[in-house]
Design a protein around this motif. Structure first.
Motif, PDB file in Angstrom:
ATOM      1  N   VAL A 176       0.786  -1.277   0.064  1.00  0.00           N
ATOM      2  CA  VAL A 176      -0.041  -0.151  -0.149  1.00  0.00           C
ATOM      3  C   VAL A 176       0.857   1.255  -0.168  1.00  0.00           C
ATOM      4  O   VAL A 176       0.479   2.051  -0.554  1.00  0.00           O
ATOM      5  CB  VAL A 176      -1.198   0.050   1.259  1.00  0.00           C
ATOM      6  N   LEU A 177       1.845   1.233   0.856  1.00  0.00           N
ATOM      7  CA  LEU A 177       2.820   2.546   0.828  1.00  0.00           C
ATOM      8  C   LEU A 177       3.546   2.576  -0.456  1.00  0.00           C
ATOM      9  O   LEU A 177       3.438   3.902  -0.965  1.00  0.00           O
ATOM     10  CB  LEU A 177       3.923   2.188   1.969  1.00  0.00           C
ATOM     11  N   LEU A 178       3.920   1.740  -1.113  1.00  0.00           N
ATOM     12  CA  LEU A 178       4.650   1.744  -2.376  1.00  0.00           C
ATOM     13  C   LEU A 178       3.578   2.245  -3.626  1.00  0.00           C
ATOM     14  O   LEU A 178       3.914   3.141  -4.373  1.00  0.00           O
ATOM     15  CB  LEU A 178       5.100   0.372  -2.918  1.00  0.00           C
ATOM     16  N   CYS A 179       2.442   1.716  -3.363  1.00  0.00           N
ATOM     17  CA  CYS A 179       1.313   2.243  -4.531  1.00  0.00           C
ATOM     18  C   CYS A 179       1.024   3.498  -4.081  1.00  0.00           C
ATOM     19  O   CYS A 179       0.812   4.604  -4.914  1.00  0.00           O
ATOM     20  CB  CYS A 179       0.399   1.269  -4.552  1.00  0.00           C
ATOM     21  N   TRP A 180       0.876   3.971  -2.845  1.00  0.00           N
ATOM     22  CA  TRP A 180       0.557   5.328  -2.484  1.00  0.00           C
ATOM     23  C   TRP A 180       1.472   6.299  -2.852  1.00  0.00           C
ATOM     24  O   TRP A 180       1.168   7.654  -3.273  1.00  0.00           O
ATOM     25  CB  TRP A 180       0.372   5.084  -0.601  1.00  0.00           C
ATOM     26  N   THR A 181       2.620   5.913  -2.756  1.00  0.00           N
ATOM     27  CA  THR A 181       3.834   6.963  -3.110  1.00  0.00           C
ATOM     28  C   THR A 181       3.977   7.037  -4.548  1.00  0.00           C
ATOM     29  O   THR A 181       4.845   7.996  -5.014  1.00  0.00           O
ATOM     30  CB  THR A 181       5.203   6.777  -2.291  1.00  0.00           C
ATOM     31  N   GLY A 182       3.492   6.120  -5.368  1.00  0.00           N
ATOM     32  CA  GLY A 182       3.690   6.073  -6.941  1.00  0.00           C
ATOM     33  C   GLY A 182       4.747   5.411  -7.134  1.00  0.00           C
ATOM     34  O   GLY A 182       5.218   5.447  -8.593  1.00  0.00           O
ATOM     35  N   VAL A 183       5.446   4.764  -6.473  1.00  0.00           N
ATOM     36  CA  VAL A 183       6.415   3.866  -6.702  1.00  0.00           C
ATOM     37  C   VAL A 183       6.093   2.848  -7.743  1.00  0.00           C
ATOM     38  O   VAL A 183       7.077   2.455  -8.848  1.00  0.00           O
ATOM     39  CB  VAL A 183       7.409   3.362  -5.538  1.00  0.00           C
ATOM     40  N   THR A 184       5.089   2.158  -7.546  1.00  0.00           N
ATOM     41  CA  THR A 184       4.729   1.149  -8.319  1.00  0.00           C
ATOM     42  C   THR A 184       3.003   1.234  -8.630  1.00  0.00           C
ATOM     43  O   THR A 184       2.609   2.041  -7.693  1.00  0.00           O
ATOM     44  CB  THR A 184       5.013  -0.270  -8.048  1.00  0.00           C
ATOM     45  N   THR A 185       2.474   0.273  -9.268  1.00  0.00           N
ATOM     46  CA  THR A 185       1.028   0.158  -9.285  1.00  0.00           C
ATOM     47  C   THR A 185       0.458  -1.319  -9.327  1.00  0.00           C
ATOM     48  O   THR A 185       1.538  -2.125  -9.481  1.00  0.00           O
ATOM     49  CB  THR A 185       0.586   0.801 -10.551  1.00  0.00           C
ATOM     50  N   PRO A 186      -0.767  -1.212  -8.654  1.00  0.00           N
ATOM     51  CA  PRO A 186      -1.121  -2.820  -8.873  1.00  0.00           C
ATOM     52  C   PRO A 186      -0.962  -3.455  -9.966  1.00  0.00           C
ATOM     53  O   PRO A 186      -1.058  -4.781 -10.212  1.00  0.00           O
ATOM     54  CB  PRO A 186      -2.824  -2.444  -8.438  1.00  0.00           C
ATOM     55  N   GLU A 187      -1.241  -2.720 -11.223  1.00  0.00           N
ATOM     56  CA  GLU A 187      -1.205  -3.542 -12.612  1.00  0.00           C
ATOM     57  C   GLU A 187       0.167  -4.128 -12.666  1.00  0.00           C
ATOM     58  O   GLU A 187       0.298  -5.095 -13.123  1.00  0.00           O
ATOM     59  CB  GLU A 187      -1.482  -2.336 -13.636  1.00  0.00           C
ATOM     60  N   MET A 188       1.327  -3.275 -12.356  1.00  0.00           N
ATOM     61  CA  MET A 188       2.566  -4.039 -12.360  1.00  0.00           C
ATOM     62  C   MET A 188       3.035  -4.988 -11.580  1.00  0.00           C
ATOM     63  O   MET A 188       3.665  -5.976 -11.987  1.00  0.00           O
ATOM     64  CB  MET A 188       3.645  -2.586 -12.022  1.00  0.00           C
ATOM     65  N   LEU A 189       2.399  -4.969 -10.444  1.00  0.00           N
ATOM     66  CA  LEU A 189       2.344  -5.846  -9.354  1.00  0.00           C
ATOM     67  C   LEU A 189       1.887  -7.193  -9.801  1.00  0.00           C
ATOM     68  O   LEU A 189       2.415  -8.503  -9.641  1.00  0.00           O
ATOM     69  CB  LEU A 189       1.972  -5.460  -8.039  1.00  0.00           C
ATOM     70  N   ARG A 190       0.689  -6.990 -10.415  1.00  0.00           N
ATOM     71  CA  ARG A 190      -0.024  -8.164 -11.102  1.00  0.00           C
ATOM     72  C   ARG A 190       0.538  -8.902 -12.126  1.00  0.00           C
ATOM     73  O   ARG A 190       0.846 -10.229 -12.415  1.00  0.00           O
ATOM     74  CB  ARG A 190      -1.604  -7.845 -11.537  1.00  0.00           C
ATOM     75  N   GLN A 191       1.678  -8.079 -12.771  1.00  0.00           N
ATOM     76  CA  GLN A 191       2.328  -8.615 -13.860  1.00  0.00           C
ATOM     77  C   GLN A 191       3.471  -9.456 -13.572  1.00  0.00           C
ATOM     78  O   GLN A 191       4.134 -10.329 -14.016  1.00  0.00           O
ATOM     79  CB  GLN A 191       2.805  -7.606 -14.737  1.00  0.00           C
ATOM     80  N   LYS A 192       3.863  -9.223 -12.202  1.00  0.00           N
ATOM     81  CA  LYS A 192       5.188  -9.864 -11.552  1.00  0.00           C
ATOM     82  C   LYS A 192       4.652 -10.961 -10.355  1.00  0.00           C
ATOM     83  O   LYS A 192       5.536 -11.294  -9.556  1.00  0.00           O
ATOM     84  CB  LYS A 192       6.008  -8.863 -10.925  1.00  0.00           C
ATOM     85  N   ARG A 193       3.483 -11.408 -10.536  1.00  0.00           N
ATOM     86  CA  ARG A 193       3.173 -12.523  -9.843  1.00  0.00           C
ATOM     87  C   ARG A 193       4.005 -13.628  -9.496  1.00  0.00           C
ATOM     88  O   ARG A 193       4.085 -14.225  -8.456  1.00  0.00           O
ATOM     89  CB  ARG A 193       1.468 -12.884 -10.088  1.00  0.00           C
ATOM     90  N   PRO A 194       4.406 -14.312 -10.825  1.00  0.00           N
ATOM     91  CA  PRO A 194       5.214 -15.464 -10.644  1.00  0.00           C
ATOM     92  C   PRO A 194       6.600 -15.350  -9.878  1.00  0.00           C
ATOM     93  O   PRO A 194       7.265 -16.121  -9.152  1.00  0.00           O
ATOM     94  CB  PRO A 194       5.405 -15.772 -12.202  1.00  0.00           C
ATOM     95  N   TYR A 195       7.210 -13.933 -10.201  1.00  0.00           N
ATOM     96  CA  TYR A 195       8.403 -13.571  -9.511  1.00  0.00           C
ATOM     97  C   TYR A 195       8.267 -13.259  -8.098  1.00  0.00           C
ATOM     98  O   TYR A 195       9.115 -13.760  -7.254  1.00  0.00           O
ATOM     99  CB  TYR A 195       8.837 -12.171 -10.174  1.00  0.00           C
ATOM    100  N   MET A 196       6.849 -12.682  -7.629  1.00  0.00           N
ATOM    101  CA  MET A 196       6.674 -12.576  -6.170  1.00  0.00           C
ATOM    102  C   MET A 196       6.443 -13.986  -5.461  1.00  0.00           C
ATOM    103  O   MET A 196       7.023 -14.113  -4.473  1.00  0.00           O
ATOM    104  CB  MET A 196       5.263 -11.928  -6.233  1.00  0.00           C
ATOM    105  N   LEU A 197       5.806 -14.981  -6.228  1.00  0.00           N
ATOM    106  CA  LEU A 197       5.808 -16.348  -5.780  1.00  0.00           C
ATOM    107  C   LEU A 197       7.143 -16.926  -5.368  1.00  0.00           C
ATOM    108  O   LEU A 197       7.227 -17.312  -4.309  1.00  0.00           O
ATOM    109  CB  LEU A 197       4.741 -17.254  -6.464  1.00  0.00           C
ATOM    110  N   VAL A 198       8.105 -16.932  -6.241  1.00  0.00           N
ATOM    111  CA  VAL A 198       9.245 -17.505  -6.167  1.00  0.00           C
ATOM    112  C   VAL A 198      10.084 -16.624  -5.001  1.00  0.00           C
ATOM    113  O   VAL A 198      10.689 -17.175  -4.130  1.00  0.00           O
ATOM    114  CB  VAL A 198      10.310 -17.162  -7.396  1.00  0.00           C
ATOM    115  N   GLY A 199       9.976 -15.296  -5.018  1.00  0.00           N
ATOM    116  CA  GLY A 199      10.595 -14.456  -4.046  1.00  0.00           C
ATOM    117  C   GLY A 199       9.686 -14.762  -2.425  1.00  0.00           C
ATOM    118  O   GLY A 199      10.581 -14.640  -1.627  1.00  0.00           O
ATOM    119  N   ALA A 200       8.676 -15.178  -2.581  1.00  0.00           N
ATOM    120  CA  ALA A 200       8.156 -15.486  -1.198  1.00  0.00           C
ATOM    121  C   ALA A 200       8.754 -16.863  -0.379  1.00  0.00           C
ATOM    122  O   ALA A 200       9.091 -16.898   0.640  1.00  0.00           O
ATOM    123  CB  ALA A 200       6.809 -15.739  -1.191  1.00  0.00           C
ATOM    124  N   PHE A 201       8.960 -17.856  -1.402  1.00  0.00           N
ATOM    125  CA  PHE A 201       9.647 -18.858  -1.131  1.00  0.00           C
ATOM    126  C   PHE A 201      11.354 -18.517  -0.615  1.00  0.00           C
ATOM    127  O   PHE A 201      11.842 -19.252   0.219  1.00  0.00           O
ATOM    128  CB  PHE A 201       9.853 -20.207  -1.713  1.00  0.00           C
TER     129      PHE A 201
END
Length: 252
Positions: A176-201
């Protein structure tokens, strides 16, 4: 350096000292209230493991002073955990004068939500992860090997998991902070879901002890919280930057 230039720095240092003292006093008061029950607190934290130990087995203390020092150490850590709301408020009170009006309105909800998420992460580790993990370890012990965990080693193990889950559950606040400050957007984060899953592990591997079981139990909730953060962040996209620009225009 002129005297006028040093006055703001001195006043900031005095204010910082005041806030630090308030934090220390809060932790000390809670510790003094809990010190008498330190053994009971340790027994409560050790209960998930004790329930999984074979009949006739128990925890052990390999150092002479461990039966006294380990519960006291745990009580100090618990005191810090319980004082988190006070500590976060002192941090907010110190930085609030330097914040914009719209930032002050966001800070208090963030402090409340981050505190609750930290406690929820700790509770998740205690009520869900510990029983499953310790039950798994007890059942997979080689034949002829009796579990007799040292109380100091157990404390280090559970504190590592408590901190890992408490910090990992802050993912929605960070998004929420990253999107609030304009660093990223929900659309950009959705595109990176596979990387986020690997990053979580990967994060689960780094934050938890070296076993696949606890790593998985951290990575899966962490990814689910990522999805929650992406969903909530759509209501805050770029609002921080926009509000800052409006305030600059109003001041000018």
């Amino acid at each position: 350096m002129a005297v006028e230039d040093t006055q703001p720095l001195i006043s900031h240092l005095i204010e910082l000292r005041k806030r630090l003292l308030n934090c220390i006093i809060a932790v000390l008061v809670i510790f003094l209230a809990l010190a008498w029950f330190s053994n009971d607190i340790y027994q409560l934290v050790a209960e998930p493991l004790i329930k999984q130990l074979p009949i006739g087995s128990s925890m052990i203390a390999t150092d002479v002073a461990s039966p006294f020092l380990t519960p006291i150490k745990l009580t100090i850590i618990v005191s810090v955990f319980l004082a988190v709301p006070v500590i976060l408020y002192q941090i907010w009170a110190f930085v609030a004068p330097a914040l914009y009006r719209h930032e002050r309105r966001l800070v208090m909800p963030l402090l409340f939500s981050s505190t609750m998420l930290f406690y929820i992460g700790v509770a998740f580790a205690y009520f869900v992860v510990f029983p499953m993990a310790f039950g798994f370890f007890a059942k997979t012990a080689p034949q002829g090997v009796t579990m007799a965990t040292d109380i100091a080693s157990y404390l280090d193990f559970v504190m590592t998991l408590f901190m890992a889950f408490g910090v990992a559950f802050e993912v929605p606040v960070a998004i929420v902070l990253l999107c609030w400050t304009g660093v990223t957007t929900p659309e950009m984060l959705r595109q990176k879901r596979p990387y986020m899953l690997v990053g979580a592990f990967v994060v689960g591997m780094l934050l938890t002890p070296p076993d696949v079981f606890s790593q998985t139990l951290l990575a899966i909730p962490m990814y689910c919280l990522f999805e929650v953060g992406v969903f909530c962040s759509r209501f805050y996209v770029g609002k921080g930057r926009q509000a800052r620009e409006e305030e600059h225009e109003t001041e000018s």
